[in-house]
Enzyme design. Structure first.
Site, PDB file in Angstrom:
ATOM      1  N   GLY A  84      24.879  28.522   0.989  1.00  0.00           N
ATOM      2  CA  GLY A  84      25.832  29.350   0.253  1.00  0.00           C
ATOM      3  C   GLY A  84      25.718  30.821   0.587  1.00  0.00           C
ATOM      4  O   GLY A  84      25.141  31.194   1.600  1.00  0.00           O
TER       5      GLY A  84
ATOM      6  N   HIS B 238      29.116  31.462   8.642  1.00  0.00           N
ATOM      7  CA  HIS B 238      29.280  30.100   8.128  1.00  0.00           C
ATOM      8  C   HIS B 238      30.701  29.593   8.443  1.00  0.00           C
ATOM      9  O   HIS B 238      30.890  28.450   8.852  1.00  0.00           O
ATOM     10  CB  HIS B 238      29.089  30.069   6.608  1.00  0.00           C
ATOM     11  CG  HIS B 238      27.712  30.421   6.139  1.00  0.00           C
ATOM     12  ND1 HIS B 238      27.442  31.571   5.433  1.00  0.00           N
ATOM     13  CD2 HIS B 238      26.526  29.778   6.253  1.00  0.00           C
ATOM     14  CE1 HIS B 238      26.158  31.612   5.123  1.00  0.00           C
ATOM     15  NE2 HIS B 238      25.562  30.537   5.615  1.00  0.00           N
TER      16      HIS B 238
ATOM     17  N   GLN C 227      23.335  29.260  16.069  1.00  0.00           N
ATOM     18  CA  GLN C 227      22.256  29.764  16.942  1.00  0.00           C
ATOM     19  C   GLN C 227      21.437  30.844  16.249  1.00  0.00           C
ATOM     20  O   GLN C 227      20.313  31.135  16.638  1.00  0.00           O
ATOM     21  CB  GLN C 227      22.848  30.313  18.245  1.00  0.00           C
ATOM     22  CG  GLN C 227      21.788  30.704  19.257  1.00  0.00           C
ATOM     23  CD  GLN C 227      22.286  31.690  20.274  1.00  0.00           C
ATOM     24  OE1 GLN C 227      23.371  31.507  20.837  1.00  0.00           O
ATOM     25  NE2 GLN C 227      21.532  32.747  20.522  1.00  0.00           N
TER      26      GLN C 227
HETATM   27  P1  AMP Z   1      22.207  29.135   5.819  1.00  0.00           P
HETATM   28  O1  AMP Z   1      23.231  29.165   4.730  1.00  0.00           O
HETATM   29  O2  AMP Z   1      21.569  30.438   6.072  1.00  0.00           O
HETATM   30  O3  AMP Z   1      21.233  27.992   5.653  1.00  0.00           O
HETATM   31  O4  AMP Z   1      23.010  28.820   7.153  1.00  0.00           O
HETATM   32  C1  AMP Z   1      23.833  27.687   7.274  1.00  0.00           C
HETATM   33  C2  AMP Z   1      24.260  27.545   8.711  1.00  0.00           C
HETATM   34  O5  AMP Z   1      24.996  28.716   9.109  1.00  0.00           O
HETATM   35  C3  AMP Z   1      23.072  27.445   9.675  1.00  0.00           C
HETATM   36  O6  AMP Z   1      23.373  26.485  10.682  1.00  0.00           O
HETATM   37  C4  AMP Z   1      22.986  28.832  10.245  1.00  0.00           C
HETATM   38  O7  AMP Z   1      22.390  28.893  11.524  1.00  0.00           O
HETATM   39  C5  AMP Z   1      24.450  29.228  10.301  1.00  0.00           C
HETATM   40  N1  AMP Z   1      24.582  30.688  10.351  1.00  0.00           N
HETATM   41  C6  AMP Z   1      23.966  31.588   9.539  1.00  0.00           C
HETATM   42  N2  AMP Z   1      24.260  32.845   9.932  1.00  0.00           N
HETATM   43  C7  AMP Z   1      25.059  32.733  11.024  1.00  0.00           C
HETATM   44  C8  AMP Z   1      25.671  33.688  11.893  1.00  0.00           C
HETATM   45  N3  AMP Z   1      25.519  35.000  11.733  1.00  0.00           N
HETATM   46  N4  AMP Z   1      26.425  33.216  12.914  1.00  0.00           N
HETATM   47  C9  AMP Z   1      26.576  31.872  13.103  1.00  0.00           C
HETATM   48  N5  AMP Z   1      26.028  30.932  12.318  1.00  0.00           N
HETATM   49  C10 AMP Z   1      25.263  31.351  11.292  1.00  0.00           C
END
Ligand code: AMP
Length: 281
Positions: A31, A37, A150
């Site tokens: 979230g 995201h 990534q």
């Molecule tokens: P999180 O909510 O931080 O667990 O992230 C969920 C997904 O979004 C994970 O696969 C992250 O690697 C991806 N994600 C988070 N930040 C970025 C970003 N700046 N660019 C691309 N994908 C992202």
């Protein structure tokens, strides 16, 4: 967008989609959604007929309880963003739905060396917690495709390993890092930075670029040292690591070889907010 809060109702929906021959793209998140995201959601929509997003702040992957307590939660705004993006389904489970038998991890995921380096080293138990929740989510959703960022390069590798360990056939796609105009990698934790810190935080990206541009002509140790000095000068108060590794294994390298895919990874603290970023050459 249909919002599901229970495993049972989500599974009825997914079975119906699969019966209709639809591919299921899955985007697991914690979230506090941002453009990064949403880029994963868009990628899923491009490749799959049904896109399922989950939002669950998984307590078992936080090695630092304060980080968990302060993790930003913006569910209403998240729902609006996902709805606007045309997401098919959002899974918003309670702790009880994900861990009906409690949060204690009763097994050990064999992650090999991935667990001993970088975030594995600095966040003990973190990747076991990540595998615990993603295994559960994959068992619930059984997606045909999984979309990861990534931004969390090591996590992508850990989850690739997890899907090899599991009896499922899910194709993983890694999406590029989305950045703010000043280069700062988008992250939910950026919500915890004040305006001054948001400017200072761009130093991580600047140092990734600095290392990339000089990797051929300055020794790697000196490059890492110079980058560390610059981060501290910019206002960072603690650096967990600045590493230059072989992308395939995440093993640190002593000398850059252009023929070997190489990644630069940084983890550093601005106040009590830990930021990570990376660049694959
Ligand atoms: P999180 O909510 O931080 O667990 O992230 C969920 C997904 O979004 C994970 O696969 C992250 O690697 C991806 N994600 C988070 N930040 C970025 C970003 N700046 N660019 C691309 N994908 C992202």
């Amino acid at each position: 967008m249909i919002i599901f809060t229970t495993v049972a109702t989500l599974q009825v929906y997914i079975s119906k989609q699969k019966k209709d021959g639809k591919s299921i793209g899955f985007v697991p998140t914690m979230g506090a959604l941002h453009t990064g995201h949403l880029s994963l959601v868009k990628m899923s929509q491009k490749h799959c007929q049904t896109t399922v997003v989950s939002i669950f702040v998984n307590p078992t992957q936080f090695n630092n309880p304060t980080d968990f307590d302060k993790y930003p939660i913006t569910v209403e705004q998240d729902c609006l963003l996902l709805e606007k993006q045309g997401t098919d389904a959002l899974f918003l489970p309670s702790l009880q739905e994900i861990y009906p038998n409690g949060t204690t991890l009763k097994k050990h995921f064999d992650l090999g060396n991935l667990e001993n380096v970088l975030d594995g080293k600095y966040r003990p138990g973190h990747f076991q917690g990540v595998c615990q929740v993603v295994e559960r989510l994959l068992e619930i959703v059984h997606p045909t495709h999984l979309f990861l960022g990534q931004k969390d390069l090591q996590q992508c590798m850990v989850l690739k390993r997890l899907t090899v360990l599991m009896p499922i056939d899910t194709q993983i796609t890694m999406a590029p890092i989305q950045r703010e105009a000043n280069g700062l990698a988008m992250s939910s934790r950026n919500l915890r930075l004040n305006n001054e810190q948001l400017l200072q935080a761009a130093a991580i990206y600047e140092q990734l670029i600095f290392i990339k541009e000089n990797i051929d002509n300055i020794s790697l140790d000196l490059l890492k040292q110079k980058a560390a000095d610059k981060l501290l000068e910019a206002g960072f108060n603690k650096i967990d690591y600045i590493e230059i590794v072989e992308t395939g294994t995440l093993k640190s390298i002593g000398k850059y070889k252009p023929a070997t895919e190489t990644a630069i990874l940084i983890a550093a603290f601005l106040g009590d907010v830990r930021l990570i970023d990376n660049m694959v050459l």
